[in-house]
Design an enzyme around this catalytic site. Sequence first.
Site, mmCIF file in Angstrom:
data_model
loop_
_atom_site.group_PDB
_atom_site.id
_atom_site.type_symbol
_atom_site.label_atom_id
_atom_site.label_comp_id
_atom_site.label_asym_id
_atom_site.label_seq_id
_atom_site.Cartn_x
_atom_site.Cartn_y
_atom_site.Cartn_z
ATOM 1 N N SER A 141 0.863 -1.182 0.000
ATOM 2 C CA SER A 141 0.000 0.000 0.000
ATOM 3 C C SER A 141 0.899 1.231 0.000
ATOM 4 O O SER A 141 2.034 1.179 0.501
ATOM 5 C CB SER A 141 -0.888 0.019 1.254
ATOM 6 N N TYR A 155 -0.904 -0.574 10.646
ATOM 7 C CA TYR A 155 -1.221 -0.943 9.265
ATOM 8 C C TYR A 155 -0.086 -0.526 8.331
ATOM 9 O O TYR A 155 0.379 -1.323 7.502
ATOM 10 C CB TYR A 155 -2.530 -0.280 8.843
#
Length: 249
Positions: A141, A155
Amino acid sequence: MRRNILITGASSGLGAEMARQFAAKGRNLALTARREDRLIELRDALLAAHPGITVVTHRLDVTDHDAVFATFRTIDTELPGGLDRIVVNAGIGKGAPLGTGRFDANLQTAQTNFVAALAQAEAAMELFRARNAGHLVMVSSVAGVRGLPKTVTTYAATKAAIGSLAEGLQVELLGKPIKVSAIYPGYIHSELNEHVAKTPLIVGTEVGVRAMVAAIEAEKARAYVPAWPWMPLARIMKFAPLPLLKRLI
């Protein structure tokens, strides 16, 4: 051409849309996720739209590491010729600022997004090393480009770790038949981010995944997708001083 593709986390979001787009290209698919009912529904829709392909489904919780190895090995025997591309996509987006009493949420994210991804990479590479061929795709990501604050801290750390894992394999396998890609999606609408406030940079699932699939098909070592605006933004994020980074995010 990579004919037989396994996608984890394929019951919804980016994984399900990747399945749709690869199916449209005539690829055989193995789809895994925890929600077997959704997998079966997706499989039936894909076969109805593309009757010439093969689609197999397996219920899989990627945090069950023994099951990851067993499932990957089984799928490799189910598709003629075996797997030649594995997309490590399964993940979650839970998180809380560190020290606020939600270690449970951060631990679950770390275990699902990185430790389970490590198990998937191990299982994939076991198959690929045996035949000295294959394409491993790690879905990271843009959040993994720099450390991020508050609910996204853990995350972002897991996504950075995935990118580092992919890069380590790339160095090892440079010039060899086994290829490894790290894909860094930007803001793409999916079930994972439905709770996030709207951003002007977000793109629809179909558009965003089309960019992901193009990068995967090109077997790029690293790809920020969609390329605009995430390629230049990722560079800014990577090198921005912390005070500027804080204002940007």
